[in-house]
Motif scaffolding. Structure first.
Motif, mmCIF file in Angstrom:
data_model
loop_
_atom_site.group_PDB
_atom_site.id
_atom_site.type_symbol
_atom_site.label_atom_id
_atom_site.label_comp_id
_atom_site.label_asym_id
_atom_site.label_seq_id
_atom_site.Cartn_x
_atom_site.Cartn_y
_atom_site.Cartn_z
ATOM 1 N N UNK A 75 0.827 -1.206 0.000
ATOM 2 C CA UNK A 75 0.000 0.000 0.000
ATOM 3 C C UNK A 75 0.863 1.258 0.000
ATOM 4 N N UNK A 76 2.006 1.225 0.695
ATOM 5 C CA UNK A 76 2.938 2.362 0.683
ATOM 6 C C UNK A 76 3.419 2.674 -0.730
ATOM 7 N N UNK A 77 3.649 1.626 -1.537
ATOM 8 C CA UNK A 77 4.075 1.823 -2.919
ATOM 9 C C UNK A 77 3.081 2.711 -3.663
ATOM 10 N N UNK A 78 1.804 2.448 -3.492
ATOM 11 C CA UNK A 78 0.771 3.234 -4.173
ATOM 12 C C UNK A 78 0.568 4.591 -3.501
ATOM 13 N N UNK A 79 0.741 4.643 -2.209
ATOM 14 C CA UNK A 79 0.615 5.905 -1.504
ATOM 15 C C UNK A 79 1.671 6.899 -1.989
ATOM 16 N N UNK A 80 2.830 6.398 -2.357
ATOM 17 C CA UNK A 80 3.908 7.249 -2.864
ATOM 18 C C UNK A 80 3.561 7.871 -4.212
ATOM 19 N N UNK A 81 2.533 7.388 -4.874
ATOM 20 C CA UNK A 81 2.098 7.935 -6.164
ATOM 21 C C UNK A 81 1.281 9.213 -5.984
ATOM 22 N N UNK A 82 0.894 9.513 -4.738
ATOM 23 C CA UNK A 82 0.114 10.717 -4.478
ATOM 24 C C UNK A 82 1.018 11.941 -4.543
ATOM 25 N N UNK A 83 0.409 13.099 -4.671
ATOM 26 C CA UNK A 83 1.149 14.340 -4.803
ATOM 27 C C UNK A 83 1.838 14.774 -3.506
#
Length: 112
Positions: A75-83
């Motif tokens: 989930x952190x991997x995808x959270x890092x895609x946020x601005x």
């Protein structure tokens, strides 16, 4: 005995696949700072797609606390895609759909 995959299983396998195959998804713009939206290639492997990715309808589910604890790094991997920089989260909501006119899967992760 019949074992049916849960929505969490389907989401886990899809998110894991997409992490390994970034060419299979695009990040969609959103006006929210706690949301990641993905447009996913229709040829991505999705377990029980007709059940967990309803055609032209949204399905919203809260991922269990166990899922978040067990798969926090994913989930952190995808959270890092946020601005915004990583801030942590307590709950994760997932919205899924199959968009028939675009022949794409839609997945949105909302970090609360």
């Amino acid at each position: 005995m019949i074992i049916v995959a849960s929505n969490s299983d389907s989401i886990f396998h899809l998110l894991s696949f997409l992490k390994r195959h970034p060419d299979k998804f695009r990040i969609l713009k959103t006006g929210y700072n706690n949301v990641v939206r993905l447009s996913v290639s229709a040829d991505a492997p999705v377990a029980d797609a007709d059940l967990y990715f309803p055609q032209d309808r949204l399905m919203v589910n809260r991922l269990s606390d166990d899922f978040v604890a067990q798969h926090g790094a994913l989930l952190d991997f995808y959270m890092q895609k946020m601005q915004l920089p990583k801030k942590g989260f307590l709950e994760t909501w997932v919205t899924t759909a199959y968009l028939s006119q675009k022949d794409r899967y839609f997945i949105e992760l909302s970090f609360e």
